[in-house]
Write a protein that holds these residues in place. Structure first.
Motif, PDB file in Angstrom:
ATOM      1  N   SER A  86       0.710  -1.243   0.137  1.00  0.00           N
ATOM      2  CA  SER A  86       0.001  -0.079   0.003  1.00  0.00           C
ATOM      3  C   SER A  86       0.802   1.193   0.001  1.00  0.00           C
ATOM      4  N   SER A  87       1.945   1.094   0.800  1.00  0.00           N
ATOM      5  CA  SER A  87       2.873   2.332   0.903  1.00  0.00           C
ATOM      6  C   SER A  87       3.593   2.862  -0.556  1.00  0.00           C
ATOM      7  N   PHE A  88       3.683   1.596  -1.434  1.00  0.00           N
ATOM      8  CA  PHE A  88       4.357   1.769  -2.749  1.00  0.00           C
ATOM      9  C   PHE A  88       3.450   2.506  -3.711  1.00  0.00           C
ATOM     10  N   ILE A  89       2.272   2.191  -3.498  1.00  0.00           N
ATOM     11  CA  ILE A  89       1.336   2.818  -4.344  1.00  0.00           C
ATOM     12  C   ILE A  89       0.942   4.237  -3.906  1.00  0.00           C
ATOM     13  N   ASN A  90       1.096   4.504  -2.497  1.00  0.00           N
ATOM     14  CA  ASN A  90       1.006   5.898  -2.202  1.00  0.00           C
ATOM     15  C   ASN A  90       2.506   6.649  -2.735  1.00  0.00           C
ATOM     16  N   LYS A 122      -6.378   4.280  -8.693  1.00  0.00           N
ATOM     17  CA  LYS A 122      -6.071   5.193  -9.999  1.00  0.00           C
ATOM     18  C   LYS A 122      -5.241   6.649  -9.332  1.00  0.00           C
ATOM     19  N   ILE A 123      -4.529   7.198 -10.264  1.00  0.00           N
ATOM     20  CA  ILE A 123      -3.853   8.264  -9.881  1.00  0.00           C
ATOM     21  C   ILE A 123      -4.089   9.480 -10.683  1.00  0.00           C
ATOM     22  N   ASN A 124      -4.611  10.486 -10.036  1.00  0.00           N
ATOM     23  CA  ASN A 124      -4.790  11.603 -10.695  1.00  0.00           C
ATOM     24  C   ASN A 124      -4.085  12.291 -11.373  1.00  0.00           C
ATOM     25  N   LYS A 125      -4.094  12.683 -12.806  1.00  0.00           N
ATOM     26  CA  LYS A 125      -3.261  13.239 -13.662  1.00  0.00           C
ATOM     27  C   LYS A 125      -3.411  14.717 -13.678  1.00  0.00           C
ATOM     28  N   GLY A 126      -4.253  15.294 -13.045  1.00  0.00           N
ATOM     29  CA  GLY A 126      -4.315  17.073 -13.051  1.00  0.00           C
ATOM     30  C   GLY A 126      -5.898  17.350 -12.840  1.00  0.00           C
ATOM     31  N   GLY A 127      -6.403  17.351 -14.027  1.00  0.00           N
ATOM     32  CA  GLY A 127      -7.851  17.898 -14.038  1.00  0.00           C
ATOM     33  C   GLY A 127      -8.877  16.953 -13.305  1.00  0.00           C
ATOM     34  N   PRO A 128     -10.107  17.159 -12.994  1.00  0.00           N
ATOM     35  CA  PRO A 128     -11.036  16.195 -12.461  1.00  0.00           C
ATOM     36  C   PRO A 128     -11.393  15.271 -13.288  1.00  0.00           C
ATOM     37  N   GLY A 129     -11.178  13.991 -13.046  1.00  0.00           N
ATOM     38  CA  GLY A 129     -11.633  12.799 -13.589  1.00  0.00           C
ATOM     39  C   GLY A 129     -10.604  12.439 -14.527  1.00  0.00           C
ATOM     40  N   TYR A 132      -3.990   8.796 -14.893  1.00  0.00           N
ATOM     41  CA  TYR A 132      -2.675   7.936 -15.449  1.00  0.00           C
ATOM     42  C   TYR A 132      -3.338   6.759 -16.208  1.00  0.00           C
ATOM     43  N   PRO A 133      -2.689   6.138 -17.310  1.00  0.00           N
ATOM     44  CA  PRO A 133      -3.335   5.211 -17.884  1.00  0.00           C
ATOM     45  C   PRO A 133      -2.889   3.732 -17.260  1.00  0.00           C
ATOM     46  N   PHE A 134      -2.600   3.756 -16.187  1.00  0.00           N
ATOM     47  CA  PHE A 134      -2.355   2.382 -15.156  1.00  0.00           C
ATOM     48  C   PHE A 134      -2.987   2.586 -13.932  1.00  0.00           C
ATOM     49  N   VAL A 135      -3.366   1.259 -13.300  1.00  0.00           N
ATOM     50  CA  VAL A 135      -4.044   1.375 -12.052  1.00  0.00           C
ATOM     51  C   VAL A 135      -3.367   0.186 -11.246  1.00  0.00           C
ATOM     52  N   PHE A 136      -3.386   0.303  -9.887  1.00  0.00           N
ATOM     53  CA  PHE A 136      -2.716  -0.570  -9.170  1.00  0.00           C
ATOM     54  C   PHE A 136      -3.970  -1.313  -8.206  1.00  0.00           C
ATOM     55  N   THR A 137      -3.904  -2.567  -8.230  1.00  0.00           N
ATOM     56  CA  THR A 137      -4.679  -3.347  -7.398  1.00  0.00           C
ATOM     57  C   THR A 137      -4.061  -3.852  -6.189  1.00  0.00           C
TER      58      THR A 137
END
Length: 314
Positions: A86-90, A122-129, A132-137
């Protein structure tokens, strides 16, 4: 014996004691010899480009999957309880957003797993919604006991895309096909594209045989599915005092090299697929050295995932 001779003998004894305490610190430590720097710091065993942080950051920011069936790479993290999944995702979130974030719940008491439910971040890339095109489970941790920690079969099913967010893991049994969180018809985007094993460098030698057996079983299942794998070696600062004082010593640390080699042997991963990182735990601000190590791992994760989904493109 004359007083002068007696004085000379006492003086010699005093000088000998001064020498011993000055040049043999192990005498003062109850026989425990302190390691000289040459035993803890060795010649670099891997080249880290510390000055290329901005270039690596831009690579990650510019990435877009070429396969039109995949809008985002799915990265599955697994590993023992308290290893720092979890800390790696953070930490990745912190690097990409330029400030410390703690979106994923963590626990400083690592004796028992803190993550109980399956969740994708998901990781926010800037604007709302915008993301980044990758996710962590994130999953429940692996534990040595047979009926503790995540069930290995659940990790295998997750790799195939059969488990949805919100599922509460049961250490005693795998998910049932009748469970509302069971995905009977997973798409390519539901499936895992990169498997990352997270290992705590400060406790790697203490991993039980049962834990290593479970991790190895997960790795073999990924192999059968063709899913690329790598490992992240966390808590390098806790594992080595030289790294704690200067993160740039990571690839000069004899101990970190030994832990990396041990993980390579235990899991069967090539050494160049194992990345030492320091998670953001105590820091109030990000810094270039920690960012560089995390970005090095992220570049390889993206490369592996991109190759995998492109091979599956129809």
């Amino acid at each position: 014996m004359s007083e002068l001779t007696l004085f000379d003998n006492k003086l010699c004894v005093i000088m000998l004691l001064v020498y011993m305490f000055s040049y043999c610190p192990f005498v003062a430590m109850g026989g425990e010899k302190s390691k000289p720097a040459s035993e803890t710091l060795i010649e670099e065993w891997r080249k880290i480009h510390w000055s290329q942080k901005e270039e690596d950051l831009q690579f990650v920011k510019d990435y877009q999957p070429l396969n039109e069936e995949v809008k985002q790479l799915r990265v599955l993290l697994h590993g023992s309880t308290g290893a720092g999944k979890s800390s790696f995702i953070n930490s990745v979130d912190s690097v990409l957003r330029g400030r410390i974030t703690v979106r994923v719940p963590t626990d400083t008491n690592s004796s028992k797993t803190f993550t109980m439910k399956r969740r994708t971040y998901k990781i926010n890339k800037g604007g709302p919604g915008t993301f980044y095109p990758f996710v962590f489970t994130d999953l429940m941790g692996i534990e040595g006991s047979e009926k503790q920690g995540i069930c290995v079969e659940d990790i295998k099913l997750d790799m195939k895309g059969h488990i949805q967010d919100g599922y509460k893991f049961n250490p005693c049994s795998e998910i049932s096909e009748d469970d509302p969180n069971y995905n009977k018809s997973p798409t390519l985007e539901d499936k895992v594209h990169v498997l990352v094993c997270v290992i705590d460098a400060s406790t790697a030698t203490a991993l039980s045989n049962e834990s290593k057996k479970k991790m190895r079983e997960v790795r073999l299942a990924a192999r059968d599915l063709g899913i690329p794998e790598l490992a992240v070696l966390t808590k390098i600062d806790e594992a080595c005092p030289e790294v704690s004082s200067d993160v740039k010593n990571v690839c000069k640390s004899k101990y970190i090299k030994e832990m990396l080699d041990k993980v390579s042997v235990d899991l069967g991963l090539q050494p160049n697929c194992i990345f030492p990182v320091k998670n953001y735990i105590t820091e109030m601000e990000t810094n270039d050295e920690v960012d560089t190590l995390i970005l090095s791992a992220m570049k390889r994760i993206i490369d592996f995932g991109e190759d995998f989904v492109n091979e599956l493109q129809t």
